[in-house]
Design a protein around this motif. Sequence first.
Motif, PDB file in Angstrom:
ATOM      1  N   ARG A   4     -14.499  12.340  25.775  1.00 22.86           N
ATOM      2  CA  ARG A   4     -14.314  13.634  25.127  1.00 22.86           C
ATOM      3  C   ARG A   4     -12.841  13.873  24.828  1.00 22.86           C
ATOM      4  O   ARG A   4     -11.964  13.245  25.414  1.00 22.86           O
ATOM      5  CB  ARG A   4     -14.810  14.750  26.035  1.00 22.86           C
ATOM      6  N   VAL A   5     -12.605  14.846  23.953  1.00 18.57           N
ATOM      7  CA  VAL A   5     -11.236  15.263  23.650  1.00 18.57           C
ATOM      8  C   VAL A   5     -10.623  15.833  24.926  1.00 18.57           C
ATOM      9  O   VAL A   5     -11.259  16.598  25.650  1.00 18.57           O
ATOM     10  CB  VAL A   5     -11.223  16.308  22.520  1.00 18.57           C
ATOM     11  N   GLY A   6      -9.406  15.426  25.245  1.00 20.70           N
ATOM     12  CA  GLY A   6      -8.720  15.898  26.441  1.00 20.70           C
ATOM     13  C   GLY A   6      -8.761  14.908  27.588  1.00 20.70           C
ATOM     14  O   GLY A   6      -8.032  15.064  28.560  1.00 20.70           O
ATOM     15  N   ASP A   7      -9.619  13.886  27.492  1.00 15.23           N
ATOM     16  CA  ASP A   7      -9.675  12.852  28.532  1.00 15.23           C
ATOM     17  C   ASP A   7      -8.430  11.976  28.456  1.00 15.23           C
ATOM     18  O   ASP A   7      -7.810  11.845  27.398  1.00 15.23           O
ATOM     19  CB  ASP A   7     -10.904  11.961  28.359  1.00 15.23           C
ATOM     20  N   ILE A   8      -8.099  11.373  29.576  1.00 11.89           N
ATOM     21  CA  ILE A   8      -7.006  10.412  29.625  1.00 11.89           C
ATOM     22  C   ILE A   8      -7.615   9.059  29.953  1.00 11.89           C
ATOM     23  O   ILE A   8      -8.353   8.926  30.920  1.00 11.89           O
ATOM     24  CB  ILE A   8      -5.957  10.804  30.675  1.00 11.89           C
ATOM     25  N   VAL A   9      -7.331   8.061  29.114  1.00  7.08           N
ATOM     26  CA  VAL A   9      -7.876   6.728  29.324  1.00  7.08           C
ATOM     27  C   VAL A   9      -6.753   5.753  29.644  1.00  7.08           C
ATOM     28  O   VAL A   9      -5.640   5.880  29.142  1.00  7.08           O
ATOM     29  CB  VAL A   9      -8.679   6.231  28.100  1.00  7.08           C
ATOM     30  N   THR A  10      -7.066   4.804  30.512  1.00  9.80           N
ATOM     31  CA  THR A  10      -6.157   3.711  30.820  1.00  9.80           C
ATOM     32  C   THR A  10      -6.724   2.474  30.150  1.00  9.80           C
ATOM     33  O   THR A  10      -7.890   2.135  30.352  1.00  9.80           O
ATOM     34  CB  THR A  10      -6.060   3.492  32.339  1.00  9.80           C
ATOM     35  N   CYS A  11      -5.908   1.824  29.339  1.00 11.08           N
ATOM     36  CA  CYS A  11      -6.374   0.667  28.572  1.00 11.08           C
ATOM     37  C   CYS A  11      -5.927  -0.640  29.211  1.00 11.08           C
ATOM     38  O   CYS A  11      -4.975  -0.679  29.978  1.00 11.08           O
ATOM     39  CB  CYS A  11      -5.846   0.749  27.147  1.00 11.08           C
ATOM     40  N   LYS A  12      -6.651  -1.711  28.878  1.00 12.79           N
ATOM     41  CA  LYS A  12      -6.325  -3.033  29.389  1.00 12.79           C
ATOM     42  C   LYS A  12      -5.007  -3.536  28.805  1.00 12.79           C
ATOM     43  O   LYS A  12      -4.217  -4.153  29.495  1.00 12.79           O
ATOM     44  CB  LYS A  12      -7.441  -4.022  29.042  1.00 12.79           C
ATOM     45  N   LYS A  13      -4.798  -3.275  27.514  1.00  8.86           N
ATOM     46  CA  LYS A  13      -3.564  -3.706  26.854  1.00  8.86           C
ATOM     47  C   LYS A  13      -2.587  -2.544  26.787  1.00  8.86           C
ATOM     48  O   LYS A  13      -2.967  -1.405  26.536  1.00  8.86           O
ATOM     49  CB  LYS A  13      -3.862  -4.204  25.448  1.00  8.86           C
ATOM     50  N   ASN A  14      -1.323  -2.829  26.972  1.00  6.21           N
ATOM     51  CA  ASN A  14      -0.287  -1.797  26.924  1.00  6.21           C
ATOM     52  C   ASN A  14       0.130  -1.502  25.493  1.00  6.21           C
ATOM     53  O   ASN A  14       0.030  -2.351  24.612  1.00  6.21           O
ATOM     54  CB  ASN A  14       0.941  -2.236  27.718  1.00  6.21           C
ATOM     55  N   HIS A  15       0.644  -0.292  25.299  1.00  6.97           N
ATOM     56  CA  HIS A  15       1.294   0.105  24.052  1.00  6.97           C
ATOM     57  C   HIS A  15       2.622  -0.658  23.997  1.00  6.97           C
ATOM     58  O   HIS A  15       3.155  -1.052  25.038  1.00  6.97           O
ATOM     59  CB  HIS A  15       1.507   1.632  24.103  1.00  6.97           C
ATOM     60  N   PRO A  16       3.196  -0.898  22.829  1.00  7.21           N
ATOM     61  CA  PRO A  16       4.482  -1.609  22.762  1.00  7.21           C
ATOM     62  C   PRO A  16       5.598  -0.967  23.596  1.00  7.21           C
ATOM     63  O   PRO A  16       6.525  -1.660  24.022  1.00  7.21           O
ATOM     64  CB  PRO A  16       4.830  -1.577  21.276  1.00  7.21           C
ATOM     65  N   CYS A  17       5.508   0.340  23.887  1.00  4.98           N
ATOM     66  CA  CYS A  17       6.535   0.993  24.707  1.00  4.98           C
ATOM     67  C   CYS A  17       6.356   0.669  26.189  1.00  4.98           C
ATOM     68  O   CYS A  17       7.227   0.959  26.995  1.00  4.98           O
ATOM     69  CB  CYS A  17       6.510   2.501  24.497  1.00  4.98           C
ATOM     70  N   GLY A  18       5.207   0.095  26.567  1.00  2.00           N
ATOM     71  CA  GLY A  18       4.961  -0.252  27.958  1.00  2.00           C
ATOM     72  C   GLY A  18       3.941   0.646  28.642  1.00  2.00           C
ATOM     73  O   GLY A  18       3.505   0.348  29.740  1.00  2.00           O
ATOM     74  N   GLY A  19       3.552   1.742  28.009  1.00  2.00           N
ATOM     75  CA  GLY A  19       2.576   2.655  28.598  1.00  2.00           C
ATOM     76  C   GLY A  19       1.149   2.174  28.371  1.00  2.00           C
ATOM     77  O   GLY A  19       0.858   1.543  27.358  1.00  2.00           O
ATOM     78  N   SER A  20       0.268   2.486  29.310  1.00  2.00           N
ATOM     79  CA  SER A  20      -1.138   2.093  29.144  1.00  2.00           C
ATOM     80  C   SER A  20      -2.077   3.295  29.250  1.00  2.00           C
ATOM     81  O   SER A  20      -3.280   3.132  29.175  1.00  2.00           O
ATOM     82  CB  SER A  20      -1.524   1.047  30.188  1.00  2.00           C
ATOM     83  N   ARG A  21      -1.523   4.504  29.424  1.00  2.00           N
ATOM     84  CA  ARG A  21      -2.333   5.731  29.514  1.00  2.00           C
ATOM     85  C   ARG A  21      -2.236   6.497  28.204  1.00  2.00           C
ATOM     86  O   ARG A  21      -1.151   6.706  27.671  1.00  2.00           O
ATOM     87  CB  ARG A  21      -1.860   6.605  30.660  1.00  2.00           C
ATOM     88  N   PHE A  22      -3.413   6.929  27.694  1.00  2.00           N
ATOM     89  CA  PHE A  22      -3.479   7.621  26.421  1.00  2.00           C
ATOM     90  C   PHE A  22      -4.324   8.880  26.551  1.00  2.00           C
ATOM     91  O   PHE A  22      -5.348   8.883  27.226  1.00  2.00           O
ATOM     92  CB  PHE A  22      -4.106   6.715  25.354  1.00  2.00           C
ATOM     93  N   LEU A  23      -3.909   9.949  25.876  1.00  2.00           N
ATOM     94  CA  LEU A  23      -4.654  11.198  25.804  1.00  2.00           C
ATOM     95  C   LEU A  23      -5.521  11.149  24.550  1.00  2.00           C
ATOM     96  O   LEU A  23      -5.038  10.799  23.470  1.00  2.00           O
ATOM     97  CB  LEU A  23      -3.694  12.386  25.728  1.00  2.00           C
ATOM     98  N   ILE A  24      -6.805  11.487  24.670  1.00  2.00           N
ATOM     99  CA  ILE A  24      -7.725  11.497  23.534  1.00  2.00           C
ATOM    100  C   ILE A  24      -7.531  12.806  22.762  1.00  2.00           C
ATOM    101  O   ILE A  24      -7.683  13.886  23.327  1.00  2.00           O
ATOM    102  CB  ILE A  24      -9.187  11.386  24.002  1.00  2.00           C
TER     103      ILE A  24
END
Length: 63
Positions: A4-24
């Motif tokens: 849902r909107v507002g969830d925070i997901v942790t992904c297997k691959k990192n973003h180029p900045c090094g972060g792996s947590r994303f807000l939907i």
Amino acid sequence: MDIRVGDIVTCKKNHPCGGSRFLILRVGMDFKLRCERCGREIMTPRAKIEKNIKKTERPNPQP
């Protein structure tokens, strides 16, 4: 997958900045995500994100 909107997901691959947590920010055929580390917003296809999710966190609802 129940995302849902507002969830925070942790992904297997990192973003180029090094972060792996994303807000939907948006859910549909494409997901709009915001990187928790650098704030960059990205849009990716639903199938790609669902395959890449490691963990989902749902913030507690406010009373």
